[in-house]
Motif scaffolding. Structure first.
Motif, PDB file in Angstrom:
ATOM      1  N   LEU A   1       0.908  -1.291   0.067  1.00  0.00           N
ATOM      2  CA  LEU A   1      -0.085   0.030   0.009  1.00  0.00           C
ATOM      3  C   LEU A   1       0.996   1.222  -0.076  1.00  0.00           C
ATOM      4  O   LEU A   1       0.382   2.322  -0.257  1.00  0.00           O
ATOM      5  CB  LEU A   1      -0.844  -0.008   1.130  1.00  0.00           C
ATOM      6  CG  LEU A   1      -2.184  -1.044   1.243  1.00  0.00           C
ATOM      7  CD1 LEU A   1      -2.359  -1.143   2.622  1.00  0.00           C
ATOM      8  CD2 LEU A   1      -3.076  -0.758   0.253  1.00  0.00           C
ATOM      9  N   PHE A   2       2.003   1.104   0.416  1.00  0.00           N
ATOM     10  CA  PHE A   2       2.890   2.280   0.343  1.00  0.00           C
ATOM     11  C   PHE A   2       4.114   2.106  -0.682  1.00  0.00           C
ATOM     12  O   PHE A   2       5.211   2.858  -0.763  1.00  0.00           O
ATOM     13  CB  PHE A   2       3.906   2.248   1.897  1.00  0.00           C
ATOM     14  CG  PHE A   2       2.690   2.365   2.873  1.00  0.00           C
ATOM     15  CD1 PHE A   2       2.425   3.358   3.515  1.00  0.00           C
ATOM     16  CD2 PHE A   2       2.397   0.972   3.514  1.00  0.00           C
ATOM     17  CE1 PHE A   2       1.422   3.306   4.474  1.00  0.00           C
ATOM     18  CE2 PHE A   2       1.562   0.993   4.630  1.00  0.00           C
ATOM     19  CZ  PHE A   2       0.963   2.207   4.954  1.00  0.00           C
TER      20      PHE A   2
ATOM     21  N   THR B   1       3.094  -4.690   7.973  1.00  0.00           N
ATOM     22  CA  THR B   1       3.914  -3.785   8.607  1.00  0.00           C
ATOM     23  C   THR B   1       4.026  -4.449  10.083  1.00  0.00           C
ATOM     24  O   THR B   1       5.171  -3.845  10.749  1.00  0.00           O
ATOM     25  CB  THR B   1       3.298  -2.304   8.456  1.00  0.00           C
ATOM     26  OG1 THR B   1       1.820  -2.765   9.290  1.00  0.00           O
ATOM     27  CG2 THR B   1       3.219  -1.692   7.390  1.00  0.00           C
TER      28      THR B   1
ATOM     29  N   THR C   1       3.161   3.982  11.967  1.00  0.00           N
ATOM     30  CA  THR C   1       2.257   3.778  10.958  1.00  0.00           C
ATOM     31  C   THR C   1       0.752   4.278  11.017  1.00  0.00           C
ATOM     32  O   THR C   1       0.289   4.713  12.004  1.00  0.00           O
ATOM     33  CB  THR C   1       2.051   2.222  10.686  1.00  0.00           C
ATOM     34  OG1 THR C   1       1.384   1.517  11.766  1.00  0.00           O
ATOM     35  CG2 THR C   1       3.404   1.557  10.381  1.00  0.00           C
ATOM     36  N   PRO C   2      -0.102   4.331   9.590  1.00  0.00           N
ATOM     37  CA  PRO C   2      -1.340   4.766   9.950  1.00  0.00           C
ATOM     38  C   PRO C   2      -2.150   4.344  11.015  1.00  0.00           C
ATOM     39  O   PRO C   2      -2.003   2.861  11.219  1.00  0.00           O
ATOM     40  CB  PRO C   2      -1.743   4.618   8.552  1.00  0.00           C
ATOM     41  CG  PRO C   2      -0.800   4.464   7.493  1.00  0.00           C
ATOM     42  CD  PRO C   2       0.553   3.983   8.152  1.00  0.00           C
TER      43      PRO C   2
ATOM     44  N   MET D   1       5.791   5.476   5.474  1.00  0.00           N
ATOM     45  CA  MET D   1       4.421   4.944   6.497  1.00  0.00           C
ATOM     46  C   MET D   1       4.200   6.098   7.553  1.00  0.00           C
ATOM     47  O   MET D   1       3.140   6.635   7.711  1.00  0.00           O
ATOM     48  CB  MET D   1       4.925   3.682   6.924  1.00  0.00           C
ATOM     49  CG  MET D   1       5.012   2.796   6.054  1.00  0.00           C
ATOM     50  SD  MET D   1       5.487   0.999   6.788  1.00  0.00           S
ATOM     51  CE  MET D   1       5.865  -0.015   5.237  1.00  0.00           C
TER      52      MET D   1
ATOM     53  N   SER E   1       2.697   9.102   5.844  1.00  0.00           N
ATOM     54  CA  SER E   1       1.356   8.713   5.633  1.00  0.00           C
ATOM     55  C   SER E   1       0.278   8.568   6.752  1.00  0.00           C
ATOM     56  O   SER E   1      -0.801   8.944   7.053  1.00  0.00           O
ATOM     57  CB  SER E   1       1.089   7.264   4.994  1.00  0.00           C
ATOM     58  OG  SER E   1       1.893   7.359   3.697  1.00  0.00           O
TER      59      SER E   1
ATOM     60  N   ARG F   1      -2.756   8.239   3.798  1.00  0.00           N
ATOM     61  CA  ARG F   1      -2.080   7.540   2.856  1.00  0.00           C
ATOM     62  C   ARG F   1      -2.481   7.915   1.572  1.00  0.00           C
ATOM     63  O   ARG F   1      -1.527   8.271   0.503  1.00  0.00           O
ATOM     64  CB  ARG F   1      -2.337   5.858   3.115  1.00  0.00           C
ATOM     65  CG  ARG F   1      -1.380   5.221   1.952  1.00  0.00           C
ATOM     66  CD  ARG F   1      -1.720   3.804   2.257  1.00  0.00           C
ATOM     67  NE  ARG F   1      -3.240   3.242   1.666  1.00  0.00           N
ATOM     68  CZ  ARG F   1      -3.576   3.261   0.463  1.00  0.00           C
ATOM     69  NH1 ARG F   1      -2.546   3.255  -0.251  1.00  0.00           N
ATOM     70  NH2 ARG F   1      -4.679   2.732   0.257  1.00  0.00           N
ATOM     71  N   GLU F   2      -3.705   8.136   1.319  1.00  0.00           N
ATOM     72  CA  GLU F   2      -4.094   8.529   0.126  1.00  0.00           C
ATOM     73  C   GLU F   2      -3.798  10.087  -0.375  1.00  0.00           C
ATOM     74  O   GLU F   2      -3.514  10.288  -1.621  1.00  0.00           O
ATOM     75  CB  GLU F   2      -5.636   8.420  -0.147  1.00  0.00           C
ATOM     76  CG  GLU F   2      -6.104   6.878  -0.405  1.00  0.00           C
ATOM     77  CD  GLU F   2      -7.656   6.739  -0.201  1.00  0.00           C
ATOM     78  OE1 GLU F   2      -8.470   7.823  -0.483  1.00  0.00           O
ATOM     79  OE2 GLU F   2      -8.171   5.734  -0.318  1.00  0.00           O
TER      80      GLU F   2
ATOM     81  N   GLN G   1       0.046   9.670  -1.290  1.00  0.00           N
ATOM     82  CA  GLN G   1       0.311   9.117  -2.582  1.00  0.00           C
ATOM     83  C   GLN G   1      -0.054   9.953  -3.635  1.00  0.00           C
ATOM     84  O   GLN G   1       0.759  10.258  -4.641  1.00  0.00           O
ATOM     85  CB  GLN G   1      -0.573   7.821  -2.787  1.00  0.00           C
ATOM     86  CG  GLN G   1      -0.089   6.532  -2.062  1.00  0.00           C
ATOM     87  CD  GLN G   1       1.043   5.858  -2.674  1.00  0.00           C
ATOM     88  OE1 GLN G   1       1.430   6.283  -3.525  1.00  0.00           O
ATOM     89  NE2 GLN G   1       0.941   4.500  -2.248  1.00  0.00           N
TER      90      GLN G   1
END
Length: 341
Positions: free
Chosen positions: A5-6, A218, A281-282, A305, A308, A313-314, A317
């Motif tokens: 995802l990252f 993760t 992390t998120p 991470m 994010s 995260r989105e 990105q």
């Protein structure tokens, strides 16, 4: 979370091999709330508020990259973390040619025994002689540029200055706190005139910062510990800024991770002296910082991470896709981002 995802695609042309000159001429992508703005590092005084505080890491990079031999075998070592007066944990290249207790000759009268191999492939190097290890490194070591730079050009004399921040005073890091590379005396004077404070702490960045995340999730990744310190006076100043409705803005992920390590569930920052292996992390709730100035990070890295977790995260990105399209320069010598959630 799945590490995929990252991930993102980064053209090699976006990787900076030299810093901007002057340093504060670098570009800066600003994310504040839902807004995105293309700016420059020199715009920072107008982007922050009177009463905000920037927090810098005053660690100094040592020449922690060593090339040596064990018999006919070439052995490379990158020091990671001090374990004693003459003992450093190190990541070894060509480690298959080593056995526990072997002595590596690094030249210029510098040698060390490799002992205590760990599951991550690292060894402890115990340096021979009575001289301070720092003096030995000055003789035999060289600046430990990140692999994505060192793989494209050799280290040279310019890097001895380029890879240190203006705040570097406490020797012990094997990687620079690169967000602070953008700062100059001129920029600091402008920030002071705008009523923006600053403070310093110390986190000796280890070579683990360069290691890729090999796990698929993760939760399976183990962070390497790094030593850091926040004294009582600095902790008090940071708490006072927030009590007066100012923002504590970490300059670099190293400063951020140490502040968060020192902050309790009550959001109070306390003095800290010891190791931290914090992995953000998120889903993490930030307790000690209100913003972050940082460079652009590697795909699938713990640092991507972290950003994010701070901004979503989105959102990150999309921001990185914009930065790539607009030819921002990435990684240690690259451009900056200012992240204000």
């Amino acid at each position: 979370m799945n590490v995929d995802l990252f991930d993102f695609d980064l053209p090699t042309d976006n990787i900076a091999l030299r810093p901007a000159a002057p340093r504060d001429a670098a570009r800066m992508l600003v994310l504040e709330g839902d807004a995105t703005q293309d700016a420059g590092v020199s715009d920072l005084p107008s982007l922050l508020r009177r009463g905000d505080m920037l927090v810098f890491n005053d660690t100094r990079v040592i020449p922690a990259q060593l090339d040596g031999r064990r018999g006919d075998a070439k052995i490379g070592a990158t020091l990671h973390k001090r374990e004693g007066p003459r003992r450093w944990r190190a990541f070894i290249r060509n480690a298959r040619r080593l056995r526990d207790g072997d002595v590596i000759e690094f030249g210029n009268g510098v040698s060390a025994a490799a002992v205590d191999r760990q599951d991550d492939g690292s060894y402890a190097l115990v340096f021979a002689g009575d001289e301070p290890v720092e003096l030995l490194l000055e003789r035999a070591g060289h600046m430990p540029l990140p692999p994505y730079i060192a793989g494209k050009r050799p280290t040279d004399e310019r890097d001895a200055d380029d890879y240190q921040t203006m705040f570097a005073s406490e020797p012990g890091a094997v990687a620079a706190p690169t967000a602070a590379l953008h700062f100059t005396p001129k920029l600091m004077a402008a920030l002071e005139a705008a009523g923006i404070e600053h403070a310093t702490l110390t986190l000796h960045v280890g070579a683990g910062t360069f290691l890729p995340v090999k796990a698929t999730d993760t939760t399976e990744h183990k962070m390497h510990a790094e030593w850091g310190r926040i004294d009582a006076a600095t902790a008090g100043r940071l708490n006072a800024v927030r009590a007066n409705n100012g923002r504590v803005i970490a300059v670099g992920t190293t400063s951020l991770r140490l502040i968060e390590s020192a902050t309790g569930e009550d959001d109070v920052i306390r003095p800290f002296d010891g190791d931290t292996a914090i992995f953000i992390t998120p889903g993490y709730r930030f307790r000690g910082i209100d913003g972050l100035m940082t460079n652009f990070h590697l795909p699938r890295s713990t640092l991507f991470m972290l950003v994010s977790a701070l901004m979503g995260r989105e959102r990150m990105q999309a921001a990185y896709a914009h930065a790539i399209a607009e030819k921002y320069r990435f990684y240690s010598y690259g451009d900056a981002s200012l992240l204000l959630p």
